[in-house]
Design a protein around this motif. Sequence first.
Motif, PDB file in Angstrom:
ATOM      1  N   GLU A   1      -9.488   3.230  -5.912  1.00  0.00           N
ATOM      2  CA  GLU A   1      -9.288   3.916  -4.632  1.00  0.00           C
ATOM      3  C   GLU A   1      -7.853   3.797  -4.161  1.00  0.00           C
ATOM      4  O   GLU A   1      -7.273   4.765  -3.634  1.00  0.00           O
ATOM      5  N   ALA A   2      -7.254   2.614  -4.335  1.00  0.00           N
ATOM      6  CA  ALA A   2      -5.867   2.417  -3.918  1.00  0.00           C
ATOM      7  C   ALA A   2      -4.920   3.284  -4.736  1.00  0.00           C
ATOM      8  O   ALA A   2      -3.968   3.868  -4.205  1.00  0.00           O
TER       9      ALA A   2
ATOM     10  N   GLU B   1       1.440  14.519  -1.414  1.00  0.00           N
ATOM     11  CA  GLU B   1       1.780  15.059  -0.094  1.00  0.00           C
ATOM     12  C   GLU B   1       3.284  15.033   0.130  1.00  0.00           C
ATOM     13  O   GLU B   1       3.858  15.989   0.670  1.00  0.00           O
TER      14      GLU B   1
ATOM     15  N   ALA C   1      -5.736   6.100  -6.207  1.00  0.00           N
ATOM     16  CA  ALA C   1      -5.963   7.487  -5.803  1.00  0.00           C
ATOM     17  C   ALA C   1      -5.251   7.799  -4.488  1.00  0.00           C
ATOM     18  O   ALA C   1      -4.675   8.880  -4.320  1.00  0.00           O
ATOM     19  N   GLU C   2      -5.284   6.856  -3.553  1.00  0.00           N
ATOM     20  CA  GLU C   2      -4.611   7.050  -2.269  1.00  0.00           C
ATOM     21  C   GLU C   2      -3.104   7.125  -2.457  1.00  0.00           C
ATOM     22  O   GLU C   2      -2.429   7.956  -1.841  1.00  0.00           O
ATOM     23  N   ALA C   3      -2.569   6.270  -3.325  1.00  0.00           N
ATOM     24  CA  ALA C   3      -1.132   6.300  -3.597  1.00  0.00           C
ATOM     25  C   ALA C   3      -0.743   7.625  -4.251  1.00  0.00           C
ATOM     26  O   ALA C   3       0.300   8.209  -3.928  1.00  0.00           O
ATOM     27  N   SER C   4      -1.593   8.102  -5.167  1.00  0.00           N
ATOM     28  CA  SER C   4      -1.326   9.381  -5.818  1.00  0.00           C
ATOM     29  C   SER C   4      -1.368  10.519  -4.809  1.00  0.00           C
ATOM     30  O   SER C   4      -0.529  11.427  -4.841  1.00  0.00           O
ATOM     31  N   ARG C   5      -2.347  10.475  -3.901  1.00  0.00           N
ATOM     32  CA  ARG C   5      -2.447  11.508  -2.863  1.00  0.00           C
ATOM     33  C   ARG C   5      -1.204  11.490  -1.973  1.00  0.00           C
ATOM     34  O   ARG C   5      -0.672  12.554  -1.617  1.00  0.00           O
ATOM     35  N   ALA C   6      -0.737  10.288  -1.621  1.00  0.00           N
ATOM     36  CA  ALA C   6       0.441  10.179  -0.765  1.00  0.00           C
ATOM     37  C   ALA C   6       1.679  10.737  -1.466  1.00  0.00           C
ATOM     38  O   ALA C   6       2.506  11.421  -0.846  1.00  0.00           O
TER      39      ALA C   6
ATOM     40  N   ARG D   1     -11.988  -0.788  -5.722  1.00  0.00           N
ATOM     41  CA  ARG D   1     -10.916  -0.793  -4.722  1.00  0.00           C
ATOM     42  C   ARG D   1      -9.569  -0.484  -5.364  1.00  0.00           C
ATOM     43  O   ARG D   1      -8.732   0.200  -4.769  1.00  0.00           O
TER      44      ARG D   1
END
Length: 254
Positions: free
Chosen positions: A103-104, A114, A106-111, A100
């Motif tokens: 994943e968190a 963007e 990775a999501e922060a990096s994706r945000a 988790r």
Amino acid sequence: MATGELTSDESLAALFGLPPEQRARFQTDWQTFIAPPDVARIHAAREKAIAARAPLSLEYRIRRADGIERWVHVRGEPEFDADGAVVRYAGTTQDITERRVIEAEAEASRARLEEATRAAKLGIHEYYPESGRLVWDARVRDWWGLTPDEPVTYEKFVARVHPDDRAAMQAAVDRALDPVNGERYEAEYRVCHPDGTVRWMQATGQVTFANGRPVRLIGTVQDISASKAVTEQLTAADRQKDVLLTLGPDNPLC
């Protein structure tokens, strides 16, 4: 299901941070270790699984006895009585905190990516040569005149590139995919939008190779129409200046 009692081995109680002398109370008090924000969601998912007589699969946070918060994944298979009602779930609980966290991150990096591309007005493109699959974000789709749900294909990509620029664009792609001298993709070309507008694009990318084969090209696309227009105006002005200098004062243009 009738009593709410949990029967578990000692390793599960240990996962919840209970020392050996306190693990007996875990059998009845286990629900008190669930993180409060997740309680309602867990109960709703459990009731839905019971009603459907289906397996249970849940991810939620726990507050261990020592106060540390962890993520767990619970899997359970239903057991039925003679009337077909669910009487018990038997399964496993796994600590998935590390997953988790990854994943968190990775999501922060994706945000962040963007936000950065949005600020720079960049589009993201991916190309998988072995399958021919293309992946475009919303900005690139808009530049090529594709709807959000329309499939992206290499043929559609090439078809919207200005006919005069296709050969140079394809040569740039081929160079990037060359296992010997490739890797970096750089190209400038015009895109003909279905509404009749023509935009200049600057595309860059990096190719990933595996066993000597190109497997992925990922990069950015930027609309450089404004800078191209300025360059063309300056070029035209330089040409006009050269003409005036050539004519000289004794040979007026008009």
